[in-house]
Write an enzyme that holds these catalytic residues in place. Sequence first.
Site, PDB file in Angstrom:
ATOM      1  N   GLU A   1       0.812  -1.223   0.000  1.00  0.00           N
ATOM      2  CA  GLU A   1       0.000   0.000   0.000  1.00  0.00           C
ATOM      3  C   GLU A   1       0.843   1.269   0.000  1.00  0.00           C
ATOM      4  O   GLU A   1       0.516   2.232  -0.690  1.00  0.00           O
ATOM      5  CB  GLU A   1      -0.980   0.003   1.181  1.00  0.00           C
ATOM      6  CG  GLU A   1      -2.201  -0.886   0.998  1.00  0.00           C
ATOM      7  CD  GLU A   1      -1.916  -2.376   1.110  1.00  0.00           C
ATOM      8  OE1 GLU A   1      -0.828  -2.725   1.619  1.00  0.00           O
ATOM      9  OE2 GLU A   1      -2.748  -3.196   0.697  1.00  0.00           O
TER      10      GLU A   1
ATOM     11  N   HIS B   1     -12.134  -5.829   7.904  1.00  0.00           N
ATOM     12  CA  HIS B   1     -12.740  -5.631   6.582  1.00  0.00           C
ATOM     13  C   HIS B   1     -14.029  -4.820   6.690  1.00  0.00           C
ATOM     14  O   HIS B   1     -14.937  -4.973   5.887  1.00  0.00           O
ATOM     15  CB  HIS B   1     -13.039  -6.978   5.911  1.00  0.00           C
ATOM     16  CG  HIS B   1     -11.824  -7.719   5.483  1.00  0.00           C
ATOM     17  ND1 HIS B   1     -10.987  -8.343   6.377  1.00  0.00           N
ATOM     18  CD2 HIS B   1     -11.278  -7.929   4.257  1.00  0.00           C
ATOM     19  CE1 HIS B   1     -10.000  -8.915   5.721  1.00  0.00           C
ATOM     20  NE2 HIS B   1     -10.151  -8.685   4.427  1.00  0.00           N
TER      21      HIS B   1
END
Lengths: 415, 339
Positions: free
Chosen positions: B75, B142
């Site tokens: 990321e 999530h």
Amino acid sequence: MKKELTRQQYVDLYYYMRLNRAVEDTMVKLFRQNKIVGGLYSSLGQEAISVGSAYALEKKDWLAPMIRNIGALLVKGVPPRDIFMQHMAKYDSPTKGKDGTSHFGDLDNLHIVSPISMLGDLIPVMTGVAMAGRYLGQKIVAMTWIGDGGSSTGVFHEGLNFAATQKAPFVLILENNLWAYSTPVRKQVPVENLADRAKAYGIDSYIVDGNDVVAMYSAAKEAVERARAGEGPILIEAKTFRRLGHAQHDPAEYVPKEMRTYWEARDPITLYEKYLTSEKLLDAKSKKEIEDKIEALLAKEREFAENSPMPPAELAEESVYCTGDDCHKIRAKWERPVAEVTPPKSSVAAVWTVPGFGSGKGSGGANAPIHFGDAPAATEKSVSERKPPAKIATKTGAKKPLKAAAASASRKARR
Amino acid sequence: MAKMNGAGTKEAAAGGAQVTFLEAIRQAMFEEMERDPAVVLLGEDVGVYGGAFKTSEGLLARFGWERVMDTPISESAIIGAACGMSYLGLRPIVEMQFIDFIVCAFNQITNFVAKGHYLWNAPAPMVIRGPSGGGVHGGPFHSANPEMYFVHTPGLKVIYPSTPYDAKGLLKAAVRDNNPVLFFEHKFLYRRIKGEIPAGDYTVPIGKAMVRREGRHLTILSYAAMMHTSLEAAEALAQEGIEAEVIDLRTLLPLDEETILQSVKKTNKCLVVHEDTKTGGIAGEIAAILCEKAFDDLDGPVMRVTSLDTPVPYAPTLEDHFLPNAKKVFTAAKELARY
Ligand SMILES: Cc1ncc(C[n+]2csc(CCOP(=O)(O)OP(=O)(O)O)c2C)c(N)n1
Ligand SMILES: [Mg+2]
């Protein structure tokens, strides 16, 4: 020592190393007069790395300095006054006093990206610069530097790995000066040659005597041209030594005396002067000319810097956001036909081809199965069409009726 | 040449169609890439696979490998590289596979991307987008709503839409903005919410809230999935004679103070509803703004209905308890209306 340097290039390298050192000497004086706002770092003994590597770049190429790369900035064309004013937080400095040290850049002319303090972050950023340059057809190379300590960061790995997978035209100079603040290199990285890390990314590397400016230039030049030719990123480890403390405040008593003595005898400017003299590339007269030129230049630059005012207080409030075209006209400079990257030319078969096994495509498109956390469209759920839910007052949450479906779907497709 | 993977042109051209939230996002990216070759997309599994949720389905087939890049799971590197690309005039769109992973690149975003314009006059036009939010039993890693980490970061813009129309128009505006924009896509809405979008190009201005339902007794401020929950509660409140004005914030940074103040000065009461956890959520910021700028107009306390101050739990019974719902909003609003 490479033959392909011209006489002028040999002299240039000398000039920039001397300028690098003189600029930093001037800043030490300013620091002692309390004219420097924050800390002051030094690249004493490492000038050959900054100067030699940046000298391998073309004007159109991009670089991003770290704190010990004043020399690279000078080679790229930054006037010494900008460096002085940055350190003095002056209004006329490139960042108008909003940041200090080598933390400034120039997107339009010199192609310099400003660093931030967090070590390693420039590696992915310069990878992106390299990728964008390639995409636009500019045939540029991006270069930045990292220390032995900074090479322990996660982003060093992420960035170099990404650059490698992308074969980005990117050159990374790892300045192994044996110390990261007070920590010796062996406590940072338990391998002898930091260049060996390149193997983990499937890229090439060089190990160079970082105190030999011609060797540094030659290696960087070769790396830059290979990267430009599409061979992917290259890592250069320059072996050197940090002669002073981490910054002005640090006497570095943790460094063994013998170590310092050893490296002081290998001063890159002294070594190069000897070489130039023996090769008859520099005589006393031209040396004196260079010294006078630098002295005159820096006197002027320093005066300008000292006379620059502090920024007005209200400036603190300005420019958090770009306000649009009036502020910055952002336009990519295309040096290849745009038609190459736009449909229909850009269209491809969206498949992975695995050697020996053929190809496989992505998914069933609109018919793709339901994915993690996903559920079929509930047409009746558009905002305006919601039914007046008398039941709400009892128990039902908006999401309630759909949750069961989502739960079973997510269980199937989990991670 | 491969057969085009049905990527949204037809739908977009047809216009006036009912599309899902997800399709609206896909169309926005598709059309922006069509419009401007400086727009590129990078992220994990965004290319051949079309993204974990299929938001980039068909983009690789149309725009090719140079513009739709499958990246390593890095990321920081993805966002760092996008930042570098923006310096050369590109307008990268970065997908976080789940927005939870955005914090892996926290430093790149808050220190590199966000500060460049202020410090050294370097705009970084880029969009960082990804699926966020709970209600789908994704568990603690999530389901996050990490918007406030970034609302606290000057230099960023933060968008969190609730309808397909806004998602498309705001995403297009984000791509064209000269600043880094974080675009949160509530995954609960992806395929559950459909809405009409017009034919052809349009944008929705960043930084403007919208009155979704007019009312005079109290103001409910919300965004994203909780927008729908709030509307549902408002409907129930209406049955009891309480007319709530429901405002969709749409952009959290910069916040549309004008619309908020206008409404609260009319209703004199304000309830903020968000799925983000309570402490440090936008509700606290709004309460402070109202105290500073509308204190004399308030007839009751600024109230909030939010998730609990815990990680997002996994079991449906736990997550249901954790999240706000229409009943909680209804109850709080009734209490507020009594003042
Ligand atoms: C991510 C990060 N952690 C900590 C620091 C604080 N810091 C600044 S320089 C430095 C030492 C760096 O050593 P090295 O990378 O070897 O560079 P050198 O100073 O030797 O040039 C440290 C720890 C930082 N700037 N960034
Ligand atoms: Mg070091």
